[in-house]
Design an enzyme around this catalytic site. Sequence first.
Site, short mmCIF file in Angstrom:
data_model
loop_
_atom_site.label_atom_id
_atom_site.label_comp_id
_atom_site.label_asym_id
_atom_site.label_seq_id
_atom_site.Cartn_x
_atom_site.Cartn_y
_atom_site.Cartn_z
N SER A 165 0.85 -1.20 0.00
CA SER A 165 0.00 0.00 0.00
C SER A 165 0.89 1.25 0.00
O SER A 165 2.09 1.17 0.30
CB SER A 165 -0.87 -0.03 1.27
OG SER A 165 -1.56 1.18 1.42
N TYR A 178 -1.64 -0.21 10.40
CA TYR A 178 -1.78 -0.59 8.99
C TYR A 178 -0.55 -0.14 8.20
O TYR A 178 -0.04 -0.88 7.35
CB TYR A 178 -3.07 0.04 8.44
CG TYR A 178 -3.47 -0.40 7.05
CD1 TYR A 178 -3.47 -1.74 6.67
CD2 TYR A 178 -3.89 0.54 6.11
CE1 TYR A 178 -3.86 -2.13 5.40
CE2 TYR A 178 -4.29 0.16 4.83
CZ TYR A 178 -4.26 -1.18 4.48
OH TYR A 178 -4.65 -1.56 3.22
P1 NAD Z 1 -11.90 -6.08 1.18
O1 NAD Z 1 -12.21 -5.84 2.63
O2 NAD Z 1 -12.91 -5.75 0.15
O3 NAD Z 1 -11.50 -7.61 0.99
C1 NAD Z 1 -10.74 -8.31 1.91
C2 NAD Z 1 -11.21 -9.77 1.89
O4 NAD Z 1 -10.36 -10.49 2.78
C3 NAD Z 1 -12.66 -9.95 2.37
O5 NAD Z 1 -13.39 -10.74 1.45
C4 NAD Z 1 -12.50 -10.66 3.72
O6 NAD Z 1 -13.54 -11.58 3.99
C5 NAD Z 1 -11.18 -11.37 3.54
N1 NAD Z 1 -10.51 -11.62 4.82
C6 NAD Z 1 -10.43 -10.81 5.88
N2 NAD Z 1 -9.77 -11.41 6.88
C7 NAD Z 1 -9.43 -12.63 6.42
C8 NAD Z 1 -8.74 -13.72 6.98
N3 NAD Z 1 -8.29 -13.69 8.24
N4 NAD Z 1 -8.55 -14.83 6.23
C9 NAD Z 1 -9.02 -14.88 4.97
N5 NAD Z 1 -9.69 -13.90 4.38
C10 NAD Z 1 -9.88 -12.77 5.10
O7 NAD Z 1 -10.50 -5.33 0.94
P2 NAD Z 1 -9.89 -4.72 -0.40
O8 NAD Z 1 -10.12 -3.25 -0.38
O9 NAD Z 1 -10.31 -5.49 -1.58
O10 NAD Z 1 -8.34 -4.95 -0.12
C11 NAD Z 1 -7.62 -6.07 -0.62
C12 NAD Z 1 -6.13 -5.87 -0.32
O11 NAD Z 1 -5.68 -4.64 -0.90
C13 NAD Z 1 -5.83 -5.75 1.18
O12 NAD Z 1 -4.57 -6.35 1.43
C14 NAD Z 1 -5.74 -4.26 1.39
O13 NAD Z 1 -4.98 -3.96 2.53
C15 NAD Z 1 -5.07 -3.85 0.10
N6 NAD Z 1 -5.22 -2.44 -0.26
C16 NAD Z 1 -6.47 -1.87 -0.36
C17 NAD Z 1 -6.56 -0.53 -0.73
C18 NAD Z 1 -7.90 0.13 -0.86
O14 NAD Z 1 -7.94 1.35 -1.07
N7 NAD Z 1 -8.99 -0.61 -0.75
C19 NAD Z 1 -5.41 0.21 -0.97
C20 NAD Z 1 -4.18 -0.40 -0.84
C21 NAD Z 1 -4.09 -1.73 -0.49
#
Ligand code: NAD
Length: 282
Positions: A165, A178
């Site tokens: 990120s 985070y």
């Molecule tokens: P999201 O919350 O939509 O999806 C995360 C998924 O992970 C969910 O389906 C959840 O059920 C699953 N999950 C949570 N805990 C879990 C566990 N212990 N075991 C297995 N599955 C688990 O999140 P997102 O926005 O799609 O983010 C995906 C990745 O991208 C993450 O690593 C997040 O940190 C990273 N990210 C997101 C953003 C953003 O702006 N959304 C930016 C940078 C990085």
Amino acid sequence: MQLPFTIDLKDKVVVITGAAGVICSHLSRAIAQCGAKVAILDRDEAKARQFADELNAEGYTAKGFEANVLIKDSLKKCREAVLKEFGKCDILINGAGGNNPKATTDNEYAELDDATKGIKTFFDLDQSGVEFVFNLNFIGTLLPTQVFSQDMVGREGCNILNISSMNAYTPLTKIPAYSGAKAAVSNFTQWLAVHFSHIGIRVNAIAPGFFSTKQNAQLLWNADGTPTQRTGKILAATPMGRFGEVDDLVGATLFLISSAAAGFVTGVCIPIDGGFSSYSGV
Ligand code: NAD
């Protein structure tokens, strides 16, 4: 989905954690379109199965599996199920991750009169909340890697993609756990790339910039749907002047996981951020 380009993943087994979530469901669909057999892993089994059903109905090959990235036995059980269904894992995408309000301060800066304001300060951050976020992002990347990369040893074209990120480069205000955890994910990506270099497993990462998803909705939008002050600051600090779209992540992901395109690329983290990480603000 219209892919920016296609790569050949025919017969490849791609395991994606957090694959029922916003970002990884999109990446899963793109990868399925390239011919892979996609193992949709999520803690939420019903969501994983439902999403896999959608992909199958669209003509792709996918199956949903329950897996908690924080519990090694759950991952081992899942690996056995994936082996039975699809065979050995060729590519692992560590997508499960996120922040939690318990590890988020209310204010960007500590002020002398904070004690009178009834806000959650740095001093109030809940240890369990901090541990939850650190574990989910860092341990939740390390454990699936330990379990699934065993399938990759001694085989051609295997690789791992982590999701870091913007806060890994410079921490963002309010979210110390985070930020620290994603810095650890970037660091681990480099460490593992070196460690696995003699056994032919490439390890890379993408660092998405700012995407408006449910994970960060509370920080970006007020209850009435108007943008928060933070949203204004993000857009002002993003030279390209917009939030990212999940489509923006597809090209770099396909490039990094393709052995034909990125066979000599390992240990990199590609920012996909509209220029945020390059901009000093001046
Ligand atoms: P999201 O919350 O939509 O999806 C995360 C998924 O992970 C969910 O389906 C959840 O059920 C699953 N999950 C949570 N805990 C879990 C566990 N212990 N075991 C297995 N599955 C688990 O999140 P997102 O926005 O799609 O983010 C995906 C990745 O991208 C993450 O690593 C997040 O940190 C990273 N990210 C997101 C953003 C953003 O702006 N959304 C930016 C940078 C990085």
